[in-house]
Design a protein around this motif. Sequence first.
Motif, PDB file in Angstrom:
ATOM      1  N   ASN A  52     -25.520   8.684 -26.470  1.00 33.24           N
ATOM      2  CA  ASN A  52     -24.372   8.782 -27.376  1.00 33.24           C
ATOM      3  C   ASN A  52     -23.727   7.411 -27.512  1.00 33.24           C
ATOM      4  OD1 ASN A  52     -24.489  11.627 -27.726  1.00 33.24           O
ATOM      5  ND2 ASN A  52     -23.353  11.957 -25.823  1.00 33.24           N
ATOM      6  N   GLY A  53     -22.910   7.274 -28.544  1.00 35.00           N
ATOM      7  CA  GLY A  53     -22.136   6.047 -28.713  1.00 35.00           C
ATOM      8  C   GLY A  53     -22.873   4.950 -29.447  1.00 35.00           C
ATOM      9  N   ALA A  54     -22.215   3.799 -29.511  1.00 34.40           N
ATOM     10  CA  ALA A  54     -22.716   2.659 -30.278  1.00 34.40           C
ATOM     11  C   ALA A  54     -24.048   2.140 -29.755  1.00 34.40           C
ATOM     12  CB  ALA A  54     -21.682   1.531 -30.275  1.00 34.40           C
ATOM     13  N   ASP A  55     -24.296   2.291 -28.459  1.00 36.48           N
ATOM     14  CA  ASP A  55     -25.534   1.783 -27.865  1.00 36.48           C
ATOM     15  C   ASP A  55     -26.586   2.868 -27.661  1.00 36.48           C
ATOM     16  OD1 ASP A  55     -24.535  -0.838 -27.709  1.00 36.48           O
ATOM     17  OD2 ASP A  55     -23.524  -0.380 -25.813  1.00 36.48           O
ATOM     18  N   ALA A  56     -26.430   3.992 -28.348  1.00 33.20           N
ATOM     19  CA  ALA A  56     -27.390   5.093 -28.192  1.00 33.20           C
ATOM     20  C   ALA A  56     -28.791   4.636 -28.589  1.00 33.20           C
ATOM     21  CB  ALA A  56     -26.976   6.294 -29.032  1.00 33.20           C
ATOM     22  N   GLU A  57     -29.750   5.035 -27.787  1.00 29.56           N
ATOM     23  CA  GLU A  57     -31.167   4.752 -28.051  1.00 29.56           C
ATOM     24  C   GLU A  57     -31.513   5.273 -29.449  1.00 29.56           C
ATOM     25  OE1 GLU A  57     -34.958   3.601 -27.747  1.00 29.56           O
ATOM     26  OE2 GLU A  57     -33.524   3.207 -26.129  1.00 29.56           O
ATOM     27  N   PRO A  58     -32.136   4.446 -30.310  1.00 27.83           N
ATOM     28  CA  PRO A  58     -32.491   4.901 -31.667  1.00 27.83           C
ATOM     29  C   PRO A  58     -33.299   6.201 -31.692  1.00 27.83           C
ATOM     30  CG  PRO A  58     -32.711   2.529 -31.523  1.00 27.83           C
ATOM     31  CD  PRO A  58     -32.413   3.011 -30.123  1.00 27.83           C
ATOM     32  N   LEU A  59     -34.195   6.403 -30.728  1.00 29.54           N
ATOM     33  CA  LEU A  59     -34.943   7.651 -30.664  1.00 29.54           C
ATOM     34  C   LEU A  59     -33.987   8.837 -30.590  1.00 29.54           C
ATOM     35  CD1 LEU A  59     -37.424   9.486 -30.227  1.00 29.54           C
ATOM     36  CD2 LEU A  59     -37.262   8.904 -27.783  1.00 29.54           C
ATOM     37  N   PHE A  60     -32.980   8.741 -29.744  1.00 32.49           N
ATOM     38  CA  PHE A  60     -32.043   9.858 -29.589  1.00 32.49           C
ATOM     39  C   PHE A  60     -31.116   9.987 -30.788  1.00 32.49           C
ATOM     40  CE2 PHE A  60     -33.830  10.225 -25.490  1.00 32.49           C
ATOM     41  CZ  PHE A  60     -33.574  11.528 -25.089  1.00 32.49           C
ATOM     42  N   GLN A  61     -30.820   8.892 -31.453  1.00 34.37           N
ATOM     43  CA  GLN A  61     -30.058   8.995 -32.704  1.00 34.37           C
ATOM     44  C   GLN A  61     -30.832   9.854 -33.694  1.00 34.37           C
ATOM     45  OE1 GLN A  61     -28.988   5.091 -34.153  1.00 34.37           O
ATOM     46  NE2 GLN A  61     -28.153   4.482 -32.182  1.00 34.37           N
ATOM     47  N   ARG A  62     -32.119   9.624 -33.773  1.00 31.75           N
ATOM     48  CA  ARG A  62     -32.967  10.387 -34.688  1.00 31.75           C
ATOM     49  C   ARG A  62     -33.085  11.850 -34.259  1.00 31.75           C
ATOM     50  NH1 ARG A  62     -37.126   9.351 -38.402  1.00 31.75           N
ATOM     51  NH2 ARG A  62     -37.718  11.366 -39.233  1.00 31.75           N
ATOM     52  N   LEU A  63     -33.323  12.084 -32.976  1.00 31.19           N
ATOM     53  CA  LEU A  63     -33.434  13.453 -32.479  1.00 31.19           C
ATOM     54  C   LEU A  63     -32.166  14.249 -32.780  1.00 31.19           C
ATOM     55  CD1 LEU A  63     -35.068  12.701 -29.009  1.00 31.19           C
ATOM     56  CD2 LEU A  63     -36.167  13.947 -30.888  1.00 31.19           C
ATOM     57  N   LYS A  64     -31.014  13.630 -32.545  1.00 31.58           N
ATOM     58  CA  LYS A  64     -29.731  14.306 -32.776  1.00 31.58           C
ATOM     59  C   LYS A  64     -29.513  14.589 -34.256  1.00 31.58           C
ATOM     60  CE  LYS A  64     -27.234  11.206 -30.727  1.00 31.58           C
ATOM     61  NZ  LYS A  64     -26.085  10.488 -30.155  1.00 31.58           N
ATOM     62  N   ALA A  65     -29.943  13.682 -35.108  1.00 30.51           N
ATOM     63  CA  ALA A  65     -29.811  13.886 -36.557  1.00 30.51           C
ATOM     64  C   ALA A  65     -30.743  15.001 -37.030  1.00 30.51           C
ATOM     65  CB  ALA A  65     -30.112  12.586 -37.304  1.00 30.51           C
ATOM     66  N   ASP A  66     -31.948  15.023 -36.488  1.00 31.68           N
ATOM     67  CA  ASP A  66     -32.936  16.032 -36.881  1.00 31.68           C
ATOM     68  C   ASP A  66     -32.602  17.434 -36.369  1.00 31.68           C
ATOM     69  OD1 ASP A  66     -34.400  14.021 -38.093  1.00 31.68           O
ATOM     70  OD2 ASP A  66     -35.984  13.984 -36.578  1.00 31.68           O
ATOM     71  N   ALA A  67     -31.977  17.505 -35.205  1.00 27.81           N
ATOM     72  CA  ALA A  67     -31.684  18.801 -34.581  1.00 27.81           C
ATOM     73  C   ALA A  67     -30.274  18.771 -33.999  1.00 27.81           C
ATOM     74  CB  ALA A  67     -32.717  19.110 -33.499  1.00 27.81           C
ATOM     75  N   PRO A  68     -29.270  18.949 -34.860  1.00 27.18           N
ATOM     76  CA  PRO A  68     -27.893  18.938 -34.365  1.00 27.18           C
ATOM     77  C   PRO A  68     -27.621  20.084 -33.403  1.00 27.18           C
ATOM     78  CG  PRO A  68     -27.960  18.946 -36.784  1.00 27.18           C
ATOM     79  CD  PRO A  68     -29.353  19.156 -36.292  1.00 27.18           C
ATOM     80  N   GLY A  69     -26.570  19.920 -32.618  1.00 27.34           N
ATOM     81  CA  GLY A  69     -26.157  20.945 -31.668  1.00 27.34           C
ATOM     82  C   GLY A  69     -25.316  22.015 -32.344  1.00 27.34           C
ATOM     83  N   LEU A  70     -24.574  22.740 -31.529  1.00 21.02           N
ATOM     84  CA  LEU A  70     -23.719  23.813 -32.029  1.00 21.02           C
ATOM     85  C   LEU A  70     -22.755  23.300 -33.092  1.00 21.02           C
ATOM     86  CD1 LEU A  70     -22.839  25.730 -28.739  1.00 21.02           C
ATOM     87  CD2 LEU A  70     -24.348  26.470 -30.579  1.00 21.02           C
ATOM     88  N   MET A  71     -22.610  24.082 -34.128  1.00 22.33           N
ATOM     89  CA  MET A  71     -21.701  23.773 -35.228  1.00 22.33           C
ATOM     90  C   MET A  71     -21.959  22.392 -35.835  1.00 22.33           C
ATOM     91  SD  MET A  71     -18.423  25.728 -33.521  1.00 22.33           S
ATOM     92  CE  MET A  71     -17.201  24.748 -34.315  1.00 22.33           C
ATOM     93  N   GLY A  72     -23.230  21.951 -35.811  1.00 22.40           N
ATOM     94  CA  GLY A  72     -23.612  20.702 -36.439  1.00 22.40           C
ATOM     95  C   GLY A  72     -23.297  19.452 -35.645  1.00 22.40           C
ATOM     96  N   SER A  73     -22.877  19.614 -34.405  1.00 20.88           N
ATOM     97  CA  SER A  73     -22.527  18.458 -33.580  1.00 20.88           C
ATOM     98  C   SER A  73     -23.739  17.549 -33.381  1.00 20.88           C
ATOM     99  CB  SER A  73     -22.029  18.939 -32.218  1.00 20.88           C
ATOM    100  OG  SER A  73     -21.921  17.840 -31.334  1.00 20.88           O
ATOM    101  N   LYS A  74     -23.527  16.259 -33.557  1.00 21.86           N
ATOM    102  CA  LYS A  74     -24.602  15.287 -33.335  1.00 21.86           C
ATOM    103  C   LYS A  74     -24.626  14.805 -31.883  1.00 21.86           C
ATOM    104  CE  LYS A  74     -26.110  14.505 -37.671  1.00 21.86           C
ATOM    105  NZ  LYS A  74     -26.010  15.756 -38.328  1.00 21.86           N
ATOM    106  N   ALA A  75     -23.494  14.882 -31.205  1.00 18.31           N
ATOM    107  CA  ALA A  75     -23.414  14.372 -29.835  1.00 18.31           C
ATOM    108  C   ALA A  75     -24.213  15.238 -28.863  1.00 18.31           C
ATOM    109  CB  ALA A  75     -21.955  14.319 -29.388  1.00 18.31           C
TER     110      ALA A  75
END
Length: 157
Positions: free
Chosen positions: A97-120
């Motif tokens: 999470n955050g400004a230094d989040a690994e790009p892979l995880f940025q993509r994973l979070k965008a592709d599969a958001p959490g509850l109620m669309g949460s990206k974190a």
Amino acid sequence: MITDFEVKAANGSAVPLARYAGKVLLIVNTASKCGFTPQYEGLEALHRRYADRGFKVLGFPCNQFGGQEPGDAAEIANFCSLTYDVTFPVFAKIDVNGADAEPLFQRLKADAPGLMGSKAIKWNFTKFLVDREGRTVRRYAPATKPEDLVRDIEALL
């Protein structure tokens, strides 16, 4: 595609995820001192059970949740090996999470958001299932036990 990314191995060397092209992947942010840490056992069991069918678990240590992964790469590798006999790849420690989040995880979070669309990502041991084409299929909460993913993994294999 997830296989377009490059990550760092525990020793700091670059690892193109293209080496896992054609495999079903379970990508997990891990920690050694978390209440969910015993899931390493279940993750390793899945890894061993399905490896010969093209399945791979990829672990990414993260210290962003309660400081539960304080060790360096050698300490993490030693813990995983000695405590849970982990044979799946455990990569360099990252932020998810955050400004230094690994790009892979940025993509994973965008592709599969959490509850109620949460990206974190809310905690350690959030899991992402990726199909053989490198597409993120599903996100699982930290409390979801590895053995509860069997049906979804088998559907992709």
